[in-house]
Design an enzyme around this catalytic site. Structure first.
Site, mmCIF file in Angstrom:
data_model
loop_
_atom_site.group_PDB
_atom_site.id
_atom_site.type_symbol
_atom_site.label_atom_id
_atom_site.label_comp_id
_atom_site.label_asym_id
_atom_site.label_seq_id
_atom_site.Cartn_x
_atom_site.Cartn_y
_atom_site.Cartn_z
ATOM 1 N N ASP A 163 16.014 21.228 -0.860
ATOM 2 C CA ASP A 163 15.293 20.247 -1.916
ATOM 3 C C ASP A 163 15.693 20.079 -3.129
ATOM 4 O OD1 ASP A 163 13.041 19.076 -3.430
ATOM 5 O OD2 ASP A 163 11.904 21.073 -3.305
ATOM 6 N N ASP A 180 4.101 12.658 1.659
ATOM 7 C CA ASP A 180 5.590 12.240 1.994
ATOM 8 C C ASP A 180 6.153 12.925 3.009
ATOM 9 O OD1 ASP A 180 5.080 14.751 0.328
ATOM 10 O OD2 ASP A 180 6.832 14.269 -0.936
ATOM 11 N N ASP A 210 9.995 21.306 1.035
ATOM 12 C CA ASP A 210 10.101 21.533 -0.228
ATOM 13 C C ASP A 210 9.588 23.049 -0.524
ATOM 14 O OD1 ASP A 210 10.338 19.086 -0.684
ATOM 15 O OD2 ASP A 210 8.202 18.446 -0.993
ATOM 16 N N HIS A 255 1.866 17.523 2.963
ATOM 17 C CA HIS A 255 1.660 16.584 1.728
ATOM 18 C C HIS A 255 2.197 15.260 2.485
ATOM 19 C CE1 HIS A 255 2.245 19.381 -1.809
ATOM 20 N NE2 HIS A 255 1.170 19.174 -1.664
ATOM 21 N N ASP A 310 0.833 -1.240 -0.074
ATOM 22 C CA ASP A 310 -0.110 0.225 0.105
ATOM 23 C C ASP A 310 0.810 1.323 0.159
ATOM 24 O OD1 ASP A 310 -2.178 -1.573 0.169
ATOM 25 O OD2 ASP A 310 -2.057 -1.740 2.305
ATOM 26 N N GLY A 340 5.639 21.847 -8.069
ATOM 27 C CA GLY A 340 5.854 22.667 -6.649
ATOM 28 C C GLY A 340 7.251 22.945 -6.118
ATOM 29 N N HIS A 341 8.096 22.376 -7.185
ATOM 30 C CA HIS A 341 9.605 22.198 -6.582
ATOM 31 C C HIS A 341 10.329 23.409 -7.322
ATOM 32 C CE1 HIS A 341 8.773 18.838 -4.080
ATOM 33 N NE2 HIS A 341 7.998 18.488 -4.964
ATOM 34 N N ASP A 357 1.033 -3.208 4.202
ATOM 35 C CA ASP A 357 0.239 -3.907 3.368
ATOM 36 C C ASP A 357 -1.017 -4.464 4.149
ATOM 37 O OD1 ASP A 357 -0.981 -5.998 1.797
ATOM 38 O OD2 ASP A 357 0.665 -7.382 1.442
#
Lengths: 548, 548
Positions: free
Chosen positions: A190, A73, A158, A71, A46, A362-363, A438
């Protein structure tokens, strides 16, 4: 004097699951705790969380977790981490809202969530944290200035240097200049777009492109993007309004995020613009906008179900325009292209990155990355957030603006960087790996299980069951054979009986008294050769002999 | 009057396995018989061939197979097709050479291979074929003018309008203009790059970029590209020579292709430039160039094995420069990026598309596509070679240059297009699908088997074997349980015994006399619920009960 240790636990050598540890004496500070989405060769997974085993015996030393933005991440693994570790979390208002949406039940009550703002000064043990505003594809993102006993560390989070952001709040260059005047020991910056030349366009350029699409479309417009792309949602709502359209949001997470962002004042939307999914379909098509998730082609997302005609209430077809307003996460290209083709097959028009500029990154691109280094003039430079090729490229850029190669650390996750007031050394690498999630299994699915899954996928499985009498060395009754994922099921009339003959002959050829495990191994070997010779195939073979 | 039928059997609605059938009365002409590489969701599949079942009862009507150029997606399925159908093949000299390398043993002797040249006029039944030269990323490529009883059909093959090609032979625009003057009924044109604006750069621009890389590299240079990219191989050899380096070729297919292309005069290389792989490593690194396959990150390719340190004789490391000089086939992005990261990890420098212009596409971009339509001014337009999104976009370009929407057929594989002198109609769709090649199995691996493989990959397999006495409705002895690809193997101490308990309880709960198949089903169901409740996992469950 004690050294400062900086240990990246995620996000270096990969895109995703960002997590960085700062350690000074018996004090630990954590920046971000994100997840990564699985790659194509991680079937059934997942998502992946950082391997924070290093912290397991240091739980009582964690002074705080500082989050740069909302976000996945950067916040996605918090629910896992906070189940195990009891540490205060610091986040800006919107980021905090997004974290709260993620934390369920008891955890939400237990966790000490603190709201911070750019300009605040937060003291956590020997660390003094100064969040400063940065532009990114989500509002309320920050970078961090962290004063430590050995010097000032700047972590960009970021970022991009958008001078005309949608929320009117550009990256705080003045604050960066102030850090620079104080003297920056190390910059962690970043690297995501370090192979993109030039400057990343402003989010605002999208408004023009979106407006073109809205003006030209006569039927319904469906815009797909990430559920957390709050500023994109704002732009679509603004463009919809100015084109006389209403908006409905499809998908639980996006609905929850919109509600939360409106409540906190990060989305400026009048009530009469928003319709429920049920009600909006009563409007004429030219007044309809639907926002949904699924821009990555995920089959179970709203857009994925629309493309395959499996959504319970929505249909898409001729007259409709679908806009994919988000970048394709590397590795998802095939799935996204299939989604586009399917939507075309249904007769709808599809607007995607190749045909209109309806997404910007966005970076920061190369020129912004160089600008960041030039503003801060750090003694030492550590490229973060990116695959090794991105980190390497970022290091080249840093050298171009005058940072010495020996003052740059290009490292992947787990390397211990040690700092004094005037030195940086790359130390040992702490052990670590992918922690796969998972279902409810966290970490139980190891790389070797992933390898087993790959083998199963490549050639299927052949299972044989038989009764065996050890004393006589004989087969009792008939062996059974079942296959999955093997072409043998198609040619069952010829191959399956032949394979069973191989089983029988193998048992016949062994001596009385042969142990049952050895019989299983012999059959496995014989069947393996048979399938390879017959069809150049190497299925997984499971032999189960029952003692008789 | 009889109608001309054009039936695309491959390449429309996908990238790869190009194959088009022209049928007039009892006469069939075939253009190209290519393969497609499998996508990420086709595990274990080696490649895919066109579904030419439509031709099975028309074998005696096939007047010929005309091949446009020697890439795999145009010739790759010939060995399969020619085993079944006996028809003469027409190809230019180099293309013929590449086909001969592919045909093995008896087939090579049996097949009637004919060499054709641009300017030839080939009469096959009612079809008169005039091949004309086009530029592509391989020399000796052609498009086809085909005069039929209802009018002139032009098929571009794969093309670009490179005015300064490496072999000095530009696309034959004069011939196209001549076709145009005769009047073109229908144009079938390459859509691959229809979402790329502008003009595709000339192959020659690469020489500059390659030369830069060669000048700056002090150690060995390893260039990876496709084995059939003959003009790229020529360029690398030229640049190597002018930089005082020698060249070795790694990999059987590339070695064979180079040998064949030199023999036929398509590669201009002096003997003293070429070294064997064994001998070149005796030279100092700054004199070494190695050409290899593996630019797509294929794990078993030369470059793939170099990146993982598994090549028997070659190593790659600090000082070496690896150049990936080919585009990434969509869907391979992740694998290619992993390859790049691994090569960086080994300490070598990697030059790839994002950091230097060391590859150009072999396909026309939008301005060239429009130019092609404007030169030929066909009555009808059929975009070919591309996913649906490419075909759709190509249709938009055609409308921009004045072709009426109703005179454009955007169709996927299998639709029957019927032409008279002044009409085109889109007819029924003939049945068809993917024919997967897996080992020696051709077509035996169906979509349902691929789905089984996907299920196995997603959650693994749990197999249970037991002895069952039907009369008593009782389990005899102990059931066995084996898993593959399930996290249960990691937590075997708790989960496996619990799962076995589920098996025992299920058998206990059934009545005496229950049939063995029903017992198997009951256990399967019970285990399914158990794993889902326990771990939100849905493994494939195989239960084999042996009668006792």
């Amino acid at each position: 004097m004690e050294k400062l240790q900086i240990i990246p636990l995620g996000g270096l050598g990969e895109v995703g699951k960002n997590m960085t540890v700062l350690e000074y004496g018996r004090n630990v500070l954590i920046i971000d705790v994100g997840i990564m989405f699985p790659e194509g060769d991680m079937p059934g997974v997942d998502y992946i969380i950082p391997d924070y085993d290093y912290l397991r015996d240091k739980g009582d030393r964690i002074r705080g977790i500082v989050i740069t933005h909302g976000h996945e991440d950067h916040i996605g693994a918090l629910p896992h981490f906070l189940q195990e570790f009891n540490a205060p979390v610091y986040a800006t208002k919107l980021t905090r809202g997004l974290i709260e949406v993620k934390l369920r039940g008891d955890l939400r009550k237990q966790v000490k969530l603190n709201t911070m703002e750019p300009g605040d000064i937060i003291r956590l043990g020997p660390f003094t944290i100064e969040p400063y505003h940065v532009c990114h594809s989500i509002p309320d993102a920050v970078g961090l200035g962290i004063t430590t006993p050995v010097g000032l560390i700047v972590h960009t989070g970021d970022f991009k240097l958008d001078h005309t952001p949608v929320d009117g709040w550009p990256t705080d260059i003045a604050k960066l200049a102030e850090f620079s005047q104080r003297g920056v020991l190390a910059l962690l910056s970043d690297s995501t777009n370090s192979d993109t030349p030039g400057i990343t366009p402003s989010e605002r350029t999208l408004t023009v492109a979106l407006n073109d699409v809205f003006r030209q479309s006569k039927g319904r417009i469906i815009v797909a993007t990430f559920a957390s792309l709050i500023s994109r949602i704002q732009q679509v709502m603004d463009v919809a309004r100015s084109n006389g359209r209403k908006v409905a949001i499809a998908g639980t997470t996006m609905v929850e995020n919109v509600k939360m962002a409106r409540h906190l004042g990060y989305l400026d939307v009048e009530d009469d613009l928003l319709f429920s999914l049920q009600n909006i379909n009563r409007l004429p098509p030219h007044q309809v906008t639907i926002m949904a998730t699924g821009s990555q082609g995920e089959p179970r997302s709203i857009l994925g179900r629309l493309a395959t005609g499996r959504h319970p209430s929505l249909r898409v077809g001729p007259g409709d325009t679908v806009v994919l307003s988000s970048h394709t996460i590397p590795g998802n290209e095939e799935t996204v292209h299939r989604l586009i083709n399917r939507l075309f097959q249904k007769g709808s028009n599809v607007i995607y990155h190749s045909v209109a500029p309806i997404h910007v990154s966005g970076h920061a691109s190369q020129e912004e990355q160089k600008m960041m280094i030039n503003i801060l003039r750090p003694k030492f430079f550590v490229p973060v957030h990116g695959e090794l090729r991105h980190l390497k490229q970022h290091a080249i850029l840093a050298q171009q603006v005058g940072i010495d190669r020996k003052d740059i650390a290009v490292v992947e996750n787990g390397y211990v960087l040690r700092f004094t007031q005037d030195s940086m050394t790359v130390g040992e690498r702490i052990p670590g790996g992918y922690i796969f999630v998972d279902g409810t299994w966290v970490g139980a699915v190891s790389q070797s299980i992933i390898n087993e899954r790959e083998s199963l996928a490549t050639a299927g499985v052949c299972t044989v069951s038989l009764r065996y009498n050890e004393k006589q060395g004989k087969l009792i009754g008939e062996p059974h054979l079942v296959t999955q994922g093997m072409a043998i099921t198609e040619t069952v009339d010829t191959l399956a009986p032949e394979a069973l003959k191989v089983v029988r002959n193998t048992v016949k050829s062994i001596r009385a008294g042969t142990r049952i495990e050895d019989v299983e191994k012999a059959i496995q070997k014989a069947l393996g050769s048979y399938f390879y010779q017959k069809a150049r195939n190497r299925p997984v073979i499971i032999v189960m002999a029952l003692a008789d």
